[in-house]
Design a protein around this motif. Structure first.
Motif, PDB file in Angstrom:
ATOM      1  N   ARG A 129       4.580   3.204  14.920  1.00 20.26           N
ATOM      2  CA  ARG A 129       3.687   4.045  15.718  1.00 20.26           C
ATOM      3  C   ARG A 129       3.396   5.381  15.066  1.00 20.26           C
ATOM      4  O   ARG A 129       2.499   6.105  15.502  1.00 20.26           O
ATOM      5  N   THR A 130       4.147   5.717  14.007  1.00 16.73           N
ATOM      6  CA  THR A 130       3.849   6.939  13.259  1.00 16.73           C
ATOM      7  C   THR A 130       3.203   6.625  11.912  1.00 16.73           C
ATOM      8  O   THR A 130       3.132   7.485  11.041  1.00 16.73           O
ATOM      9  N   GLY A 131       2.740   5.375  11.742  1.00 21.01           N
ATOM     10  CA  GLY A 131       1.979   5.025  10.553  1.00 21.01           C
ATOM     11  C   GLY A 131       2.806   4.723   9.328  1.00 21.01           C
ATOM     12  O   GLY A 131       2.261   4.575   8.242  1.00 21.01           O
ATOM     13  N   ARG A 132       4.124   4.603   9.460  1.00 18.28           N
ATOM     14  CA  ARG A 132       4.986   4.305   8.303  1.00 18.28           C
ATOM     15  C   ARG A 132       5.198   2.790   8.242  1.00 18.28           C
ATOM     16  O   ARG A 132       6.285   2.262   8.492  1.00 18.28           O
ATOM     17  N   GLY A 133       4.098   2.093   7.930  1.00 18.73           N
ATOM     18  CA  GLY A 133       4.066   0.647   8.064  1.00 18.73           C
ATOM     19  C   GLY A 133       5.055  -0.092   7.189  1.00 18.73           C
ATOM     20  O   GLY A 133       5.688  -1.057   7.630  1.00 18.73           O
ATOM     21  N   ARG A 138       9.994  -3.479   7.055  1.00 21.06           N
ATOM     22  CA  ARG A 138      11.342  -3.799   6.584  1.00 21.06           C
ATOM     23  C   ARG A 138      12.321  -3.893   7.748  1.00 21.06           C
ATOM     24  O   ARG A 138      13.163  -4.797   7.807  1.00 21.06           O
ATOM     25  N   MET A 139      12.210  -2.953   8.695  1.00 19.71           N
ATOM     26  CA  MET A 139      13.099  -2.972   9.858  1.00 19.71           C
ATOM     27  C   MET A 139      12.864  -4.222  10.713  1.00 19.71           C
ATOM     28  O   MET A 139      13.812  -4.888  11.140  1.00 19.71           O
ATOM     29  N   LEU A 140      11.615  -4.542  10.956  1.00 14.08           N
ATOM     30  CA  LEU A 140      11.305  -5.688  11.808  1.00 14.08           C
ATOM     31  C   LEU A 140      11.680  -7.001  11.128  1.00 14.08           C
ATOM     32  O   LEU A 140      12.177  -7.928  11.786  1.00 14.08           O
ATOM     33  N   VAL A 165       1.311  -7.073  15.487  1.00 11.15           N
ATOM     34  CA  VAL A 165       0.395  -5.927  15.561  1.00 11.15           C
ATOM     35  C   VAL A 165       0.422  -5.146  14.253  1.00 11.15           C
ATOM     36  O   VAL A 165      -0.627  -4.705  13.752  1.00 11.15           O
ATOM     37  N   LEU A 166       1.618  -4.974  13.684  1.00  9.49           N
ATOM     38  CA  LEU A 166       1.722  -4.264  12.412  1.00  9.49           C
ATOM     39  C   LEU A 166       0.974  -5.011  11.311  1.00  9.49           C
ATOM     40  O   LEU A 166       0.277  -4.393  10.495  1.00  9.49           O
ATOM     41  N   ARG A 348      -4.498   3.350   0.312  1.00  2.23           N
ATOM     42  CA  ARG A 348      -3.770   2.280  -0.357  1.00  2.23           C
ATOM     43  C   ARG A 348      -2.276   2.598  -0.365  1.00  2.23           C
ATOM     44  O   ARG A 348      -1.431   1.713  -0.212  1.00  2.23           O
ATOM     45  N   GLY A 349      -1.941   3.872  -0.548  1.00  2.00           N
ATOM     46  CA  GLY A 349      -0.549   4.282  -0.512  1.00  2.00           C
ATOM     47  C   GLY A 349       0.091   4.066   0.842  1.00  2.00           C
ATOM     48  O   GLY A 349       1.316   3.888   0.934  1.00  2.00           O
ATOM     49  N   CYS A 350      -0.710   4.062   1.895  1.00  2.00           N
ATOM     50  CA  CYS A 350      -0.216   3.794   3.253  1.00  2.00           C
ATOM     51  C   CYS A 350      -0.186   2.306   3.576  1.00  2.00           C
ATOM     52  O   CYS A 350       0.165   1.921   4.695  1.00  2.00           O
TER      53      CYS A 350
END
Length: 412
Positions: A129-133, A138-140, A165-166, A348-350
């Protein structure tokens, strides 16, 4: 935040009774949060924590110290951790993501080993939710196998929903469909009607990204029927996605009407991330209607809200929309092209490959307008050769830019 009051876990009955009240508060909090009411859900969760003896200091309202003051029985640690994990999510939904992450840090010191998958999934959701996809994924990914045999099927269903969703956010539609179908199967088998509706809703978004607008609208309509019965608070989120489908169909005015209503609802519900996403979609609707000034204003508003939440990825998407509006009316295509190239690198970096491709193509259009046809041709070719399946938006924009290049080259 609420000023905590010390309350013994023994007040009004035994420790077992306090634990039952805390569990009941947890269920009420989860239901309220899932129905789109994070503030109400957080109140229930705090009531459950107080039943267990948790002390939340007044300083926490200013987010100055990590949460942790508590008088918990050891036997209540695991339950308190579950309440804290759920509270962390609802705090983040209201814009207090850093505080939510600190709550998760505290929960990690109390959680049972069996709940490690839940903890990872909640941390992944906050990062998402803070855009750190990339970090969120990795966590999910780590959480899913840990939850395969978890006692509550709803937990695995929610994690698959979030991962789907991610995947949608990063343009991986096939992977998203697989997670969402698995989620819907689990939810249907276990009578989890709201989660099943959310899975159906997001499968509609898969159709939208793939260009099947009638299919998307059909699934959105079915999801809306389920939301009206189980969670009317989710209807504004659906309205936002329905607006995106209408916009893709060229119905910008209808999309704007849907979005104006959704923005008002999100503001009342204090859903900061959803409000910012709706404002961004409102910018896109204004762009579709040819109102470039309004598109820039809405994009700037959304961008400020995303940056305030520390969501750099979504802030970059808002900047892309602002740039699209500017490029449609700018008199300096060369400067637009240079800015678009820089923004493509950020996107792209995101991990936002589709949005990066859009920025590349905007850069190519600017180069063409400035008479730099060879540079534009190389930029178009780079987008074409990146290999990943692209969205309808990228596909159409690429065809448009190729047509403009052909015209410049005398191949009418």
């Amino acid at each position: 935040m609420f000023r905590a009051e010390r309350r013994s876990a023994q007040s009004g009955g035994s420790a077992a009774q306090a634990e039952n009240r805390a569990r009941d508060a947890h269920h009420r909090g989860l239901r309220a949060g899932a129905a789109g009411h994070p503030a109400a859900g957080a109140r229930h969760l705090r009531a459950g924590l107080r039943e267990l003896g948790w002390l939340e200091q007044a300083a926490q309202a200013k987010q100055e110290e990590p949460p942790g003051a508590q008088q918990l029985r050891e036997g209540h640690h695991a339950l308190a951790a579950r309440l804290l994990m759920s509270l962390a999510h609802l705090e983040a939904e209201q814009g207090r993501t850093d505080y939510g992450l600190r709550l998760l840090d505290r929960a990690e010191t109390l959680a049972a080993e069996d709940d490690r998958g839940v903890l990872l999934s909640q941390r992944g959701l906050l990062l998402m939710r803070t855009g750190r996809g990339a970090d969120a994924l990795r966590m999910l990914d780590e959480a899913v196998p840990l939850l395969a045999d978890y006692a509550e099927p709803a937990v695995l269903a929610r994690v698959l929903l979030n991962r789907g969703v991610l995947q949608l956010t990063t343009g991986h539609v096939r992977r998203a469909r697989a997670d969402l179908r698995s989620c819907q199967r689990i939810a249907t088998d276990d009578g989890l009607d709201l989660i099943a509706a959310k899975a159906m809703h997001n499968q509609g978004y898969c159709d939208l990204l793939a260009g099947d607008i009638p299919g998307a609208l059909h699934l959105f309509s079915a999801a809306a029927d389920a939301y009206r019965q189980n969670a009317p608070g989710c209807l504004p989120v659906l309205a936002m996605d329905r607006a995106r489908a209408l916009l893709a169909a060229g119905l910008a005015a209808d999309a704007a009407t849907e979005l104006d209503s959704a923005i008002s609802s999100f503001r009342r519900q204090r859903l900061e991330q959803d409000q910012a996403e709706a404002e961004l979609a409102r910018s896109q609707a204004a762009l579709g209607a040819g109102d470039h000034a309004a598109a820039r204003r809405w994009a700037a508003t959304a961008g400020r809200r995303f940056r305030g939440r520390g969501n750099d990825a979504w802030a970059a998407v808002a900047e892309l929309t602002r740039l699209r509006a500017r490029s449609a009316s700018a008199g300096r295509p060369g400067s637009t092209a240079a800015e678009a190239v820089r923004l493509a690198g950020r996107l792209r970096g995101c991990g936002l490959s589709d949005d990066a491709a859009v920025a590349e193509l905007i850069a190519a259009r600017g180069m063409l307008a400035a008479g730099r046809s060879r540079e534009a041709e190389r930029r178009i070719a780079a987008v074409r050769c990146r290999g990943q399946a692209v969205s309808l938006d990228v596909s159409l924009l690429r065809r448009l830019v190729r047509a403009e290049l052909a015209e410049r080259s005398g191949r009418t």
